[in-house]
Each structure stands twice: as structure tokens, then as C-alpha cells.
Design a protein around this motif. Structure first.
Motif, PDB file in Angstrom:
ATOM      1  N   SER A 114       0.839  -1.211   0.000  1.00 54.84           N
ATOM      2  CA  SER A 114       0.000   0.000   0.000  1.00 54.84           C
ATOM      3  C   SER A 114       0.867   1.251   0.000  1.00 54.84           C
ATOM      4  O   SER A 114       0.554   2.238  -0.667  1.00 54.84           O
ATOM      5  CB  SER A 114      -0.920   0.012   1.220  1.00 54.84           C
ATOM      6  OG  SER A 114      -1.808  -1.071   1.161  1.00 54.84           O
ATOM      7  N   ILE A 116       3.965   1.414  -1.231  1.00 53.98           N
ATOM      8  CA  ILE A 116       4.619   1.492  -2.541  1.00 53.98           C
ATOM      9  C   ILE A 116       3.665   2.045  -3.592  1.00 53.98           C
ATOM     10  O   ILE A 116       4.022   2.918  -4.385  1.00 53.98           O
ATOM     11  CB  ILE A 116       5.142   0.094  -2.966  1.00 53.98           C
ATOM     12  CG1 ILE A 116       6.292  -0.333  -2.057  1.00 53.98           C
ATOM     13  CG2 ILE A 116       5.578   0.098  -4.425  1.00 53.98           C
ATOM     14  CD1 ILE A 116       6.799  -1.748  -2.291  1.00 53.98           C
ATOM     15  N   ARG A 117       2.405   1.569  -3.570  1.00 55.35           N
ATOM     16  CA  ARG A 117       1.417   2.063  -4.551  1.00 55.35           C
ATOM     17  C   ARG A 117       1.215   3.567  -4.433  1.00 55.35           C
ATOM     18  O   ARG A 117       1.140   4.277  -5.443  1.00 55.35           O
ATOM     19  CB  ARG A 117       0.073   1.364  -4.326  1.00 55.35           C
ATOM     20  CG  ARG A 117      -0.109   0.120  -5.156  1.00 55.35           C
ATOM     21  CD  ARG A 117      -1.236  -0.732  -4.616  1.00 55.35           C
ATOM     22  NE  ARG A 117      -2.508  -0.028  -4.606  1.00 55.35           N
ATOM     23  CZ  ARG A 117      -3.517  -0.324  -5.434  1.00 55.35           C
ATOM     24  NH1 ARG A 117      -3.365  -1.258  -6.337  1.00 55.35           N
ATOM     25  NH2 ARG A 117      -4.662   0.312  -5.356  1.00 55.35           N
ATOM     26  N   ALA A 118       1.130   4.050  -3.195  1.00 55.66           N
ATOM     27  CA  ALA A 118       0.954   5.495  -2.997  1.00 55.66           C
ATOM     28  C   ALA A 118       2.181   6.246  -3.518  1.00 55.66           C
ATOM     29  O   ALA A 118       2.071   7.315  -4.126  1.00 55.66           O
ATOM     30  CB  ALA A 118       0.708   5.790  -1.518  1.00 55.66           C
ATOM     31  N   ILE A 120       4.172   5.306  -5.951  1.00 52.32           N
ATOM     32  CA  ILE A 120       4.146   5.296  -7.422  1.00 52.32           C
ATOM     33  C   ILE A 120       3.238   6.431  -7.927  1.00 52.32           C
ATOM     34  O   ILE A 120       3.558   7.118  -8.903  1.00 52.32           O
ATOM     35  CB  ILE A 120       3.640   3.929  -7.960  1.00 52.32           C
ATOM     36  CG1 ILE A 120       4.526   2.773  -7.477  1.00 52.32           C
ATOM     37  CG2 ILE A 120       3.549   3.935  -9.491  1.00 52.32           C
ATOM     38  CD1 ILE A 120       5.935   2.798  -7.943  1.00 52.32           C
TER      39      ILE A 120
END
Lengths: 181, 182
Positions: A114, A116-118, A120
Motif C-alpha cells: 500500500s 509502494i502504490r501510494a 508510485i
């Protein structure tokens, strides 16, 4: 062939493969950092290469690695860069397939992912704004930027067609408006 | 011969899908269904895993399917097969482009391609923001933003845009922050 250079090429693409989540344009900020700072290509060249990678068959990351590897160190360079960018995925997926099939249900991995996604989202936004502002230099360029953004977001027209459309506009401007800057 | 079938199938996936990523999934699914290499549940699992692991979706899927159906050799074969069309096509194309890169028509064409790519990157950013920072209800309507994710994204944006922090360090730091706050 310089072995140390090939090793550096491999390590660079291994790093890019290891930290690219989401694929495609999400890897652009990382490529820019690794490749532009090493003087292997300019920012404009990277955009051109990614446009080509997006418009021909194959995974974008692999296409980009092969193109840049070839330019840096010929055929061997292309192979080394391709193996470099593929290896992290192969190792991670093999480890998951062998030991850890419930990977995606692991709480800690979900939490880290979560984050890492933010990250990106923040990275690609910074890159998008920078690339758009660099290319916002004429009315025609602005029209192409906004038009291709809207086409991609609101229609199902394939990205390759949108890139071809940009190429066509570029050619038409050159042919019919030779003094347009 | 399962090795040969794996090789041909993933070569086809690499050869016939333009644009990479999820554009490759329908063809992969078709090949998997034709040969029954993995179950439907395994296919759904690998999609979730591919999304959460680094690297191209095509490579992740090829490695997983190859391993499940024919072991480590199968995984290496499927992965090589999915990358091989790229190698052939890009090497041929690179030769052509290097030869004509200074030609005025080539320059004109790329002067139109660059803003088109800029627009596509903008669209990718909007798409990723929508799917990661907002809680999407049932895949269609937008929900409330997840404040923790929004904070991480803003911090990352400032770090890379104004302080030129290395994106890789930013990703590692965000994973650690994610472990703590989610």
C-alpha cells in the motif's frame, strides 16, 4: 567488449526491474534517474524510446531495456539489459511459486505494498507534470498533449494509435507549416 | 511436448500484444485455457501476485505458469519465449532508427510523438491516482480518498520534484512507512 561496463549495464537494469511496480510509464522516473544521470541517453531520447516500446509488440520494460542496451553495447548489451530487467521478476515469482503461494494474503506485504502504490502515484505525477511542461512549447504541442490525454482517459483507443496520431500531426506540421516552431 | 507448447504460447503472447501490461492478459488467458496448465483460481492468484511484485506482468505470468506446469526449466523457457519477439523486433527497429534519426522527417515525426507521450503519461498519472489514492466502490464510482495514501503520495511528489531524491530510495521508504501506518 568491456566486461565491467556490461556488469554496470546488468546491475542498472536489474535495479530498474526490481523497483518497477505497475510497469509501463510508472518506470519512467526510475529510468530517467538511472539512465540520464549516467549520461546513457537524454530525457528526450528516453521519451522517444518509450514511445517506440509502447507501439510495438512486447512488454514495455523489456523493449526499453533492449533498445538502450543495444545502443550502449550492441547485441550483447541488448541481451545483458534484457536479462537484467527480467531477472528480478523471475527470482521473485519463482520464490513465491515455490515457497509462498499465499503471498498476496500476507498482512505485512499488503501494508508495504500500500505504501509502494501510494509512492508510485506521487512519482508518476511528478514525472507527468515535468514531461508535460517541457513539451508545452507551442499551441500544436499543447493540443496534442491534451488531446492524447483525453483520448487515453475517455476512449478505448489503443495507446499505439495515439502515438501514431502524434507522429502524423508532427509530419503534417513539418510538411505544410515548415516555419512553425 | 509441454516445453515446446509453453515456448510457442508465450512467444505468441510476446509477439501479438502491443502496449504491454494488462493488454497481454486476454491472450495469456486464452493460451492457459487451451492447454490447462494452471487452474482458473491459480490464474486469479497470479494476477494479484503480478500486480504486487516488481517487473512486467508478462514476465511474472510467464514465470509462474511455466513453473507450475513444467518446473524451473519451464519457467525459464516461458519467460525467454515472451521476451524473444521484443529482442528481434527492437533490434531490427533500432537499426532503422539509428540510420534515419537525423532525417528531417524523422525529427518532425518525433516532435509530434513527444507531446503525445506526454499526454499518455498524464493519463497514466490520473489513472494511477484514481486507483491508488481513492477507495473505489465496486470498481466504478470514486469513494473517499485514503488520507494515509494521499499523504505518502504528496510527500513523494515533493521529495522527487523539489529535492530530487532518488526514486528507488523513495519507494523503499514508502514501503517502510506503509508497514507502520496501514
Amino acid at each position: 567488449m568491456n566486461f565491467r561496463f556490461l556488469l554496470e549495464l546488468f546491475v542498472t537494469w536489474f535495479k530498474l526491474g526490481l523497483f518497477t511496480f505497475g510497469g509501463g510509464f510508472a518506470m519512467l522516473p526510475l529510468i530517467e534517474k538511472e539512465v540520464v544521470e549516467k549520461g546513457w541517453a537524454t530525457r528526450d531520447e528516453i521519451l522517444d524510446i518509450m514511445a517506440i516500446s509502447q507501439s510495438v509488440p512486447g512488454a514495455i520494460a523489456i523493449n526499453t531495456a533492449i533498445y538502450l542496451g543495444k545502443r550502449m553495447a550492441g547485441f550483447v548489451g541488448a541481451i545483458v539489459a534484457a536479462i537484467g530487467v527480467i531477472s528480478p521478476s523471475v527470482l521473485v515469482i519463482l520464490a513465491i511459486a515455490v515457497y509462498f503461494v499465499q503471498f498476496q494474503e500476507n498482512l505485512y506485504i499488503m501494508k508495504a505494498f500500500s505504501g509502494i502504490r501510494a509512492a508510485i502515484a506521487g512519482l508518476i505525477t511528478a514525472t507527468a507534470i515535468r514531461v508535460a511542461s517541457v513539451n508545452f512549447h507551442s499551441k500544436i504541442a499543447m493540443t496534442i498533449i491534451i488531446g492524447s490525454l483525453a483520448l487515453n482517459l475517455f476512449t478505448s483507443v489503443h495507446a499505439a494509435w495515439i502515438i501514431l496520431l502524434g507522429a502524423f500531426v508532427g509530419y503534417v506540421v513539418y510538411h505544410y507549416l515548415p516555419n512553425y516552431k | 511436448m509441454i516445453y515446446w507448447e509453453l515456448f510457442i504460447s508465450f512467444f505468441k503472447v510476446g509477439l501479438f500484444t502491443i502496449g504491454g501490461g494488462y493488454a497481454m492478459l486476454p491472450l495469456i488467458q486464452q493460451e492457459i485455457e487451451a492447454y490447462q496448465w494452471i487452474t482458473t483460481q491459480e490464474f486469479i492468484d497470479i494476477l494479484a501476485i503480478a500486480e504486487m511484485t516488481p517487473g512486467p506482468v508478462a514476465v511474472n505470468t510467464a514465470t509462474f505458469v511455466g513453473y507450475k506446469s513444467a518446473g524451473v526449466l519451464g519457467s525459464l523457457l516461458a519467460t525467454t519465449a515472451v521476451a524473444l519477439p521484443s529482442l528481434i523486433i527492437i533490434l531490427l527497429l533500432a537499426r532503422f532508427l539509428e540510420k534515419y534519426q537525423e532525417h528531417p522527417i524523422m525529427k518532425a515525426v518525433f516532435s509530434g510523438i513527444r507531446p503525445a507521450v506526454a499526454g499518455l503519461i498524464g493519463a497514466a498519472a490520473i489513472f494511477i491516482i484514481r486507483n491508488t489514492l481513492f477507495v473505489v466502490n465496486g470498481g466504478t464510482s470514486l469513494g473517499l480518498p485514503d488520507l494515509r495514501a494521499v499523504l505518502i503520495a504528496i510527500a513523494v511528489f515533493i521529495a522527487v520534484r523539489y529535492y530530487k531524491v532518488d526514486p528507488i530510495k523513495v519507494i523503499i521508504a514508502s514501503a517502510v512507512v506503509g508497514l507502520i501506518i496501514f
